[in-house]
Design a protein around this motif. Structure first.
Motif, PDB file in Angstrom:
ATOM      1  N   PHE A   1     -33.825  71.767 -42.361  1.00 55.40           N
ATOM      2  CA  PHE A   1     -33.451  70.782 -43.385  1.00 55.40           C
ATOM      3  C   PHE A   1     -33.372  69.380 -42.773  1.00 55.40           C
ATOM      4  CE2 PHE A   1     -30.504  74.523 -43.332  1.00 55.40           C
ATOM      5  CZ  PHE A   1     -31.372  75.397 -43.952  1.00 55.40           C
ATOM      6  N   ALA A   2     -34.454  69.014 -42.125  1.00 52.44           N
ATOM      7  CA  ALA A   2     -34.479  67.852 -41.248  1.00 52.44           C
ATOM      8  C   ALA A   2     -34.103  66.566 -41.973  1.00 52.44           C
ATOM      9  CB  ALA A   2     -35.871  67.698 -40.636  1.00 52.44           C
ATOM     10  N   ASN A   3     -33.470  65.693 -41.235  1.00 52.25           N
ATOM     11  CA  ASN A   3     -33.290  64.312 -41.623  1.00 52.25           C
ATOM     12  C   ASN A   3     -34.515  63.561 -41.071  1.00 52.25           C
ATOM     13  OD1 ASN A   3     -32.456  61.699 -42.075  1.00 52.25           O
ATOM     14  ND2 ASN A   3     -30.584  61.838 -40.869  1.00 52.25           N
ATOM     15  N   PRO A   4     -35.411  63.054 -41.938  1.00 51.86           N
ATOM     16  CA  PRO A   4     -35.167  62.654 -43.319  1.00 51.86           C
ATOM     17  C   PRO A   4     -35.793  63.544 -44.390  1.00 51.86           C
ATOM     18  CG  PRO A   4     -37.067  61.472 -42.510  1.00 51.86           C
ATOM     19  CD  PRO A   4     -36.615  62.373 -41.380  1.00 51.86           C
ATOM     20  N   THR A   5     -36.640  64.498 -44.043  1.00 45.75           N
ATOM     21  CA  THR A   5     -37.486  65.135 -45.054  1.00 45.75           C
ATOM     22  C   THR A   5     -36.829  66.284 -45.788  1.00 45.75           C
ATOM     23  OG1 THR A   5     -38.445  66.715 -43.480  1.00 45.75           O
ATOM     24  CG2 THR A   5     -39.544  64.559 -43.707  1.00 45.75           C
ATOM     25  N   GLY A   6     -35.780  66.867 -45.208  1.00 48.31           N
ATOM     26  CA  GLY A   6     -35.190  68.067 -45.786  1.00 48.31           C
ATOM     27  C   GLY A   6     -35.979  69.326 -45.487  1.00 48.31           C
TER      28      GLY A   6
ATOM     29  N   ARG B   1     -21.195  74.223 -48.892  1.00 50.93           N
ATOM     30  CA  ARG B   1     -22.445  74.762 -49.435  1.00 50.93           C
ATOM     31  C   ARG B   1     -22.401  74.808 -50.964  1.00 50.93           C
ATOM     32  NH1 ARG B   1     -23.344  79.977 -45.417  1.00 50.93           N
ATOM     33  NH2 ARG B   1     -24.503  78.897 -43.754  1.00 50.93           N
ATOM     34  N   ALA B   2     -21.291  75.242 -51.511  1.00 50.51           N
ATOM     35  CA  ALA B   2     -21.173  75.339 -52.967  1.00 50.51           C
ATOM     36  C   ALA B   2     -21.306  73.969 -53.626  1.00 50.51           C
ATOM     37  CB  ALA B   2     -19.846  75.983 -53.344  1.00 50.51           C
ATOM     38  N   ALA B   3     -20.729  72.946 -52.997  1.00 48.41           N
ATOM     39  CA  ALA B   3     -20.804  71.601 -53.570  1.00 48.41           C
ATOM     40  C   ALA B   3     -22.207  71.018 -53.441  1.00 48.41           C
ATOM     41  CB  ALA B   3     -19.784  70.690 -52.889  1.00 48.41           C
ATOM     42  N   TYR B   4     -22.783  71.137 -52.260  1.00 48.28           N
ATOM     43  CA  TYR B   4     -24.069  70.483 -52.015  1.00 48.28           C
ATOM     44  C   TYR B   4     -25.226  71.161 -52.724  1.00 48.28           C
ATOM     45  CZ  TYR B   4     -21.794  67.718 -48.313  1.00 48.28           C
ATOM     46  OH  TYR B   4     -20.978  66.857 -47.615  1.00 48.28           O
ATOM     47  N   VAL B   5     -25.171  72.478 -52.873  1.00 43.03           N
ATOM     48  CA  VAL B   5     -26.291  73.139 -53.552  1.00 43.03           C
ATOM     49  C   VAL B   5     -26.373  72.694 -55.007  1.00 43.03           C
ATOM     50  CG1 VAL B   5     -25.033  75.236 -54.265  1.00 43.03           C
ATOM     51  CG2 VAL B   5     -27.501  75.321 -53.891  1.00 43.03           C
ATOM     52  N   ALA B   6     -25.223  72.470 -55.649  1.00 44.18           N
ATOM     53  CA  ALA B   6     -25.231  71.990 -57.037  1.00 44.18           C
ATOM     54  C   ALA B   6     -25.837  70.593 -57.117  1.00 44.18           C
ATOM     55  CB  ALA B   6     -23.814  71.993 -57.594  1.00 44.18           C
ATOM     56  N   ARG B   7     -25.553  69.755 -56.136  1.00 51.39           N
ATOM     57  CA  ARG B   7     -26.084  68.396 -56.132  1.00 51.39           C
ATOM     58  C   ARG B   7     -27.583  68.396 -55.813  1.00 51.39           C
ATOM     59  NH1 ARG B   7     -20.842  65.779 -52.895  1.00 51.39           N
ATOM     60  NH2 ARG B   7     -19.318  66.720 -54.317  1.00 51.39           N
ATOM     61  N   ARG B   8     -27.982  69.245 -54.884  1.00 45.03           N
ATOM     62  CA  ARG B   8     -29.414  69.356 -54.611  1.00 45.03           C
ATOM     63  C   ARG B   8     -30.172  69.794 -55.857  1.00 45.03           C
ATOM     64  NH1 ARG B   8     -31.990  74.533 -52.173  1.00 45.03           N
ATOM     65  NH2 ARG B   8     -31.053  75.138 -54.166  1.00 45.03           N
ATOM     66  N   ASN B   9     -29.639  70.815 -56.517  1.00 42.10           N
ATOM     67  CA  ASN B   9     -30.294  71.302 -57.737  1.00 42.10           C
ATOM     68  C   ASN B   9     -30.374  70.220 -58.798  1.00 42.10           C
ATOM     69  OD1 ASN B   9     -30.530  73.767 -56.475  1.00 42.10           O
ATOM     70  ND2 ASN B   9     -28.835  74.726 -57.581  1.00 42.10           N
ATOM     71  N   ALA B  10     -29.303  69.438 -58.917  1.00 40.09           N
ATOM     72  CA  ALA B  10     -29.292  68.350 -59.898  1.00 40.09           C
ATOM     73  C   ALA B  10     -30.357  67.313 -59.572  1.00 40.09           C
ATOM     74  CB  ALA B  10     -27.909  67.705 -59.941  1.00 40.09           C
ATOM     75  N   MET B  11     -30.519  66.997 -58.286  1.00 42.32           N
ATOM     76  CA  MET B  11     -31.508  65.983 -57.914  1.00 42.32           C
ATOM     77  C   MET B  11     -32.925  66.497 -58.141  1.00 42.32           C
ATOM     78  SD  MET B  11     -31.897  63.687 -54.456  1.00 42.32           S
ATOM     79  CE  MET B  11     -30.631  62.521 -55.019  1.00 42.32           C
ATOM     80  N   LEU B  12     -33.207  67.722 -57.757  1.00 51.57           N
ATOM     81  CA  LEU B  12     -34.551  68.256 -57.964  1.00 51.57           C
ATOM     82  C   LEU B  12     -34.882  68.326 -59.452  1.00 51.57           C
ATOM     83  CD1 LEU B  12     -34.696  71.104 -55.278  1.00 51.57           C
ATOM     84  CD2 LEU B  12     -35.711  68.815 -55.159  1.00 51.57           C
ATOM     85  N   SER B  13     -33.907  68.720 -60.252  1.00 55.67           N
ATOM     86  CA  SER B  13     -34.116  68.793 -61.688  1.00 55.67           C
ATOM     87  C   SER B  13     -34.360  67.409 -62.280  1.00 55.67           C
ATOM     88  CB  SER B  13     -32.915  69.459 -62.356  1.00 55.67           C
ATOM     89  OG  SER B  13     -33.063  69.522 -63.751  1.00 55.67           O
TER      90      SER B  13
ATOM     91  N   THR C   1     -40.072  66.719 -51.567  1.00 54.01           N
ATOM     92  CA  THR C   1     -39.798  68.002 -50.919  1.00 54.01           C
ATOM     93  C   THR C   1     -38.768  68.771 -51.724  1.00 54.01           C
ATOM     94  OG1 THR C   1     -38.093  66.979 -49.521  1.00 54.01           O
ATOM     95  CG2 THR C   1     -40.332  67.114 -48.627  1.00 54.01           C
ATOM     96  N   ARG C   2     -38.706  70.059 -51.477  1.00 55.39           N
ATOM     97  CA  ARG C   2     -37.735  70.941 -52.143  1.00 55.39           C
ATOM     98  C   ARG C   2     -36.960  71.703 -51.072  1.00 55.39           C
ATOM     99  NH1 ARG C   2     -41.896  69.804 -55.239  1.00 55.39           N
ATOM    100  NH2 ARG C   2     -41.595  69.588 -57.502  1.00 55.39           N
ATOM    101  N   PRO C   3     -35.973  71.041 -50.474  1.00 55.69           N
ATOM    102  CA  PRO C   3     -35.284  71.608 -49.308  1.00 55.69           C
ATOM    103  C   PRO C   3     -34.441  72.829 -49.653  1.00 55.69           C
ATOM    104  CG  PRO C   3     -34.164  69.638 -50.067  1.00 55.69           C
ATOM    105  CD  PRO C   3     -35.441  69.722 -50.852  1.00 55.69           C
ATOM    106  N   GLU C   4     -34.355  73.742 -48.710  1.00 57.22           N
ATOM    107  CA  GLU C   4     -33.500  74.921 -48.862  1.00 57.22           C
ATOM    108  C   GLU C   4     -32.074  74.659 -48.393  1.00 57.22           C
ATOM    109  OE1 GLU C   4     -35.748  77.797 -46.586  1.00 57.22           O
ATOM    110  OE2 GLU C   4     -36.668  78.589 -48.416  1.00 57.22           O
ATOM    111  N   GLY C   5     -31.807  73.452 -47.915  1.00 54.32           N
ATOM    112  CA  GLY C   5     -30.466  73.113 -47.439  1.00 54.32           C
ATOM    113  C   GLY C   5     -30.398  71.653 -47.047  1.00 54.32           C
ATOM    114  N   GLY C   6     -29.351  71.299 -46.316  1.00 49.80           N
ATOM    115  CA  GLY C   6     -29.193  69.944 -45.813  1.00 49.80           C
ATOM    116  C   GLY C   6     -28.689  68.966 -46.846  1.00 49.80           C
ATOM    117  N   MET C   7     -29.124  67.698 -46.723  1.00 49.98           N
ATOM    118  CA  MET C   7     -28.599  66.618 -47.547  1.00 49.98           C
ATOM    119  C   MET C   7     -29.683  65.723 -48.155  1.00 49.98           C
ATOM    120  SD  MET C   7     -25.477  65.223 -45.169  1.00 49.98           S
ATOM    121  CE  MET C   7     -24.025  66.224 -44.824  1.00 49.98           C
ATOM    122  N   PHE C   8     -30.975  66.036 -47.933  1.00 43.87           N
ATOM    123  CA  PHE C   8     -32.006  65.055 -48.222  1.00 43.87           C
ATOM    124  C   PHE C   8     -33.165  65.612 -49.025  1.00 43.87           C
ATOM    125  CE2 PHE C   8     -30.176  64.224 -43.999  1.00 43.87           C
ATOM    126  CZ  PHE C   8     -29.505  63.041 -44.284  1.00 43.87           C
TER     127      PHE C   8
END
Length: 407
Positions: A176-181, A302-314, A327-334
């Protein structure tokens, strides 16, 4: 008046202000929706747990040790806990394979100092972590692009020799690299190791986001693969850099290096010459909080960030115009966004802050050759789902209008 430029070392000319650190100032402006800072959400810090750990240090007789000088290698109970955590990742080691740093950024600085002589070649991905480039730049390297499947070892060697230098190491962020995820696949990790074997160079594995996996199957760290093929950590060429900044709290500045003992011994000598040791009291409370609360803390973030990742991708799916990719990261912040050809991320940022009140990081800063002008990095870690929806809506509107103006 002294002409400071005349007396500065030549390497100082390669030191540049962090474009990301400058953008963090936007977080203080209430009208800005910021996707710029790749920082953890302070609301998720284990504040009560740290408060209790500090209080206990000052009430149970350990205050003297907590406030005293300490060994350069790091606080022994913390290193002991890390050996157990590394074991869970498939990295068998002992405390003498672990070195505590003042954040993983210090580890990158020390490794640059340890391996790079002026003109030496460092292999890094295109793009790569900006902090790594800043750490290495002071030691005056030449950069070559680390390909994860389309370069031969001989091509790296030949390119370095053409410039009168040698390849000294390969650096990459694996999960989940910085910067690409993005995450380096198992096959790519094995190819990097094989390439490093051929060139006889170290691999610096940046694992800052190792624990922030939200879905998909975990992939063994490169150091784990290296141990399996070499027979033990002291026969390995991989140097693993980890941090508590993304899991517990960044302000305590506690990171670590896991590597063969000859590398650790050199890093300890650097520590002794630089700052003697990392903060004793902070190491002690990190050890206490990690020992008691690490699994629960990981589950919470993890519970907090996965919801935010999903919101951003959506939101990106709904609001970004055709011709934009991400990109569609499986984790991380980006999430890493590639804008339509011809668009400039830095110019877009200037307009975005002015007209849409949305901040992000232009991607060019993450390229050693300053390419990637039509890329941007979005961080979802510190934005609510509502902020993400509104911010991506505004950003998509701006990208769309910019395309129309260029047509």
């Amino acid at each position: 008046m002294l002409n400071w430029d005349h007396v500065f070392a030549t390497r100082s000319s390669r030191m540049r202000a962090s474009e990301i650190r400058e953008l963090l100032k936007l977080l203080d402006k209430p009208d800005i929706i910021s996707f710029a800072g790749g920082i953890p959400d302070p609301a998720l810090f284990p504040q009560a747990e740290f408060a209790q750990a500090y209080a206990e240090l000052f009430s149970d007789g350990r205050a003297g040790a907590a406030l005293q000088y300490s060994v350069s290698e790091g606080y022994l109970p913390l290193r002991t806990w890390l050996t157990e955590e590394m074991g869970r990742l498939g990295i068998a080691c002992d405390v003498d394979n672990i070195f505590i740093t003042s954040g993983s950024q210090q580890a990158l600085d020390y490794l640059g100092k340890l391996f790079i002589s002026p003109g030496d070649t460092a292999l890094v991905t295109w793009p790569t972590y900006l902090g790594a480039l800043q750490a290495f730049n002071a030691y005056e390297p030449t950069y070559d692009q680390l390909g994860l499947g389309n370069r031969t070892p001989e091509s790296y060697r030949a390119a370095a020799e053409e410039q009168g230098s040698a390849v000294k190491f390969a650096y990459l962020s694996t999960d989940f690299a910085n910067p690409t995820g993005q995450t380096v696949s198992l096959e790519e990790r094995e190819r990097v190791l094989a390439m490093a074997d051929e060139l006889d160079i170290p691999v610096i594995e940046d694992a800052a986001y190792q624990h922030l996996r939200y879905d998909g199957e975990a992939i063994p760290p490169i150091l784990s693969l290296d141990i399996a093929r070499s027979g033990g950590i002291d026969a390995c060429r991989t140097i693993y850099c980890g941090s508590f900044s993304k899991t517990l709290a960044p302000g305590l500045r506690v990171g670590y290096v896991v590597a063969a003992k000859p590398v650790i011994r050199k890093l300890v000598l650097m520590k002794q010459a630089a700052d003697l040791h990392s903060s004793t009291i902070n190491q002690m409370v990190v050890a206490e909080v990690a020992r008691k609360h690490f699994p629960a803390q990981i589950a919470k973030i993890r519970a907090a960030y996965v919801a935010r990742r999903n919101a951003m991708l959506s939101a990106l799916e709904r609001h970004m115009p055709a011709g934009t990719q991400w990109t569609r990261p499986e984790g991380g912040m980006f999430v890493w966004v590639t804008l339509p050809a011809g668009m400039d991320g830095a110019e877009l940022l200037a307009r975005s802050v002015e007209t849409e009140k949305v901040a992000f990081v232009p991607g060019q800063a993450f390229f050693a050759d300053r390419s990637g002008t039509n890329t941007i990095r979005l961080s979802f870690s510190c934005a609510s789902e509502a902020m993400i929806e509104e911010g991506i809506k505004r950003l998509g509107r701006l990208v769309g209008s910019t395309l129309l103006q260029a047509a």
